[in-house]
Design an enzyme around this catalytic site. Structure first.
Site, PDB file in Angstrom:
ATOM      1  N   LYS A 295       0.650  -1.202  -0.147  1.00 48.61           N
ATOM      2  CA  LYS A 295      -0.171   0.039   0.010  1.00 48.61           C
ATOM      3  C   LYS A 295       0.940   1.068  -0.027  1.00 48.61           C
ATOM      4  O   LYS A 295       2.024   1.244   0.531  1.00 48.61           O
ATOM      5  CB  LYS A 295      -0.785  -0.018   1.246  1.00 48.61           C
ATOM      6  CG  LYS A 295      -1.738   1.344   1.361  1.00 48.61           C
ATOM      7  CD  LYS A 295      -2.276   1.298   2.967  1.00 48.61           C
ATOM      8  CE  LYS A 295      -2.931   2.684   3.049  1.00 48.61           C
ATOM      9  NZ  LYS A 295      -3.644   2.663   4.312  1.00 48.61           N
TER      10      LYS A 295
ATOM     11  N   GLU B 165      -8.387  12.089  12.963  1.00 45.58           N
ATOM     12  CA  GLU B 165      -7.443  10.808  13.316  1.00 45.58           C
ATOM     13  C   GLU B 165      -6.870  11.223  14.450  1.00 45.58           C
ATOM     14  O   GLU B 165      -5.698  11.970  14.192  1.00 45.58           O
ATOM     15  CB  GLU B 165      -6.775  10.145  12.200  1.00 45.58           C
ATOM     16  CG  GLU B 165      -5.891   9.178  12.475  1.00 45.58           C
ATOM     17  CD  GLU B 165      -5.463   8.664  11.305  1.00 45.58           C
ATOM     18  OE1 GLU B 165      -4.509   7.320  11.189  1.00 45.58           O
ATOM     19  OE2 GLU B 165      -5.426   8.985  10.221  1.00 45.58           O
TER      20      GLU B 165
END
Length: 444
Positions: A203, A253
């Site tokens: 990723k 976050e």
């Protein structure tokens, strides 16, 4: 005293060697935006979803660092200044060092990031804290007499400020320009997919920048207040470096919260837009939960965070996956908690976790190389740790996303998305544009 010639201006040059002394007193409620209008830079603002809010002005101490050992440099410098701290007041009003770090340890300040070093933290001379037990004014100085004098002066001055400050409307956008065209983006994603297909990557998070030329100068404090109303469950921060610019945002976050030996963090990865109706909302969430691509991306992030914490922790607990719903977007979220094995500073935990796969990729070095080779702009402090720590080494940091840096009458915004094996360039483009919206909407 921390004001020059009695005019109330805050001193901005820190005493680099002396011990810190702080005095606190309780305030009637006051507009935090109005506090930020008083003289003195740097200015900082920090607010958490659970209600803690702090603003500060001026410099009692400042810590800056560059290079690969910047975390250790900051810890060492802060430990010396905090070692003999004498604080008179409740724990909530204690002095804290606010700031952040660049995404890349090789960062060199330039462009909109002029003045933003590889790592920089400031202990404000004047700090106003709103917590569960009230609102507190704290003055920080190098002697008790100066702290008491400063506290009395600023308590009188802030008493005249309003309890509410209008947040107004956005400054208006005259034009925008992107760092990346749709064609360039497609090439970047295809490059990443080739490396994933070849086994070099699992990723990588690719990002874009978008610069907005404004019709009038932006009032960052007012913009953050409007973001609070729209995104009450997000962090809000402002790191103001005066003429060098102001980094601000409303990130969803949490990177880490640390109190003693307890650490809380989370995996936040995988996202879909909000629907027009509750039924459409639910359908989009169901698609995300059932998607092999979204689940793979999310599990990569959660598992890597667990692995990053394990060498430091006595135990790590990974909670159940949930859905985080914000005004324009919905995320997969997994809470993660740890109990530390030894006495640690929060910056050690930050260093271990940054960058999470949610903003970097896996394997880390291969993701770094891909980001450096294909992105067309400097990330600066975007997607990096932003937050605070105190003299005990406790603290809290968010991930500096949903953010922008304001310089004069321009704001440069940043957004990115995780690329995995079956990512589609067009879908990823649309998702990145969605992530620009929280700040962009408040500038219109």
């Amino acid at each position: 005293m921390d004001r020059a010639s009695g005019d109330g201006r805050l001193a901005t040059e820190p005493n680099r060697d002396g011990a810190l002394v702080s005095q606190s007193s309780e305030l009637e409620d006051v507009s935090f935006g109005a506090v930020l209008d008083v003289d003195g830079t740097p200015r900082v603002q920090w607010a958490t979803p659970d209600g803690l809010e702090v603003v500060g002005c001026g410099v009692a101490a400042q810590f800056t660092a560059t290079g690969a050992d910047r975390f250790e440099q900051i810890r060492s410098a802060a430990d010396r200044r905090f070692a003999d701290l004498d604080h008179d007041g409740p724990a909530a009003s204690r002095p804290r060092a606010f700031g952040g770090l660049a995404f890349d340890d090789g960062h060199e300040p330039s462009g909109p990031w002029q003045g933003f070093e590889g790592a920089s933290f400031v202990v404000p001379r004047i700090q106003v804290t709103r917590a569960d037990d009230g609102t507190w004014l704290t003055a920080v100085a190098e002697s008790e007499a100066d702290a008491v004098d400063s506290l009395e002066y600023w308590r009188d001055r802030l008493a005249d400020l309003p309890a509410m400050r209008p947040s107004g409307t956005g400054p208006g956008i005259a034009s925008t320009r992107r760092s990346t065209t749709p064609g360039e983006w497609t090439e970047q994603v295809e490059t990443a997919l080739e490396r994933i297909g070849g086994g070099d990557l699992e990723k990588v998070v690719l990002a874009q920048a978008q610069t907005a030329d404004l019709e009038t100068p932006v009032d960052v404090a007012a913009t953050l207040e409007r973001l609070r109303r729209q995104y009450p469950n997000c962090y809000r921060f402002m790191i103001d470096h005066g003429e060098d610019g102001t980094f601000f945002g409303a990130p969803p976050e949490r990177l880490v919260s640390m109190r003693g030996d307890r650490v809380e963090t989370e995996a936040l990865a995988g996202s879909v837009p909000r629907g027009e109706t509750p039924e459409e909302d639910d359908a989009l969430v169901e698609r995300m939960i059932d998607s092999e691509r979204f689940q793979h991306e999310h599990q990569l992030v959660a598992e890597t965070i667990r692995e990053q914490l394990e060498p430091l922790a006595r135990d790590v607990t990974v909670g159940d996956q949930t859905v985080r719903r914000l005004a324009t977007i919905q995320h997969l979220q997994t809470p993660i908690e740890a109990r530390l094995a030894d006495d640690r500073h929060v910056l050690e935990i930050v260093e271990a976790l940054h960058p999470t796969p949610a903003v970097g990729g896996l394997p880390l070095e291969a993701a770094w190389e891909t980001i450096r080779s294909v992105e067309t702009f400097d990330r600066g402090w975007y997607a990096a740790p932003i937050g605070w720590f105190d003299g005990d080494g406790d603290g809290e940091f968010a991930v500096g996303i949903r953010s922008g840096v304001a310089v004069d009458e321009t704001v440069t915004l940043f957004a990115g998305n995780g690329i995995v094996a079956d990512s589609d360039p067009d879908e990823e483009w649309d998702e990145v544009q969605l992530k620009f919206r929280p700040v962009l909407d408040e500038l219109r």
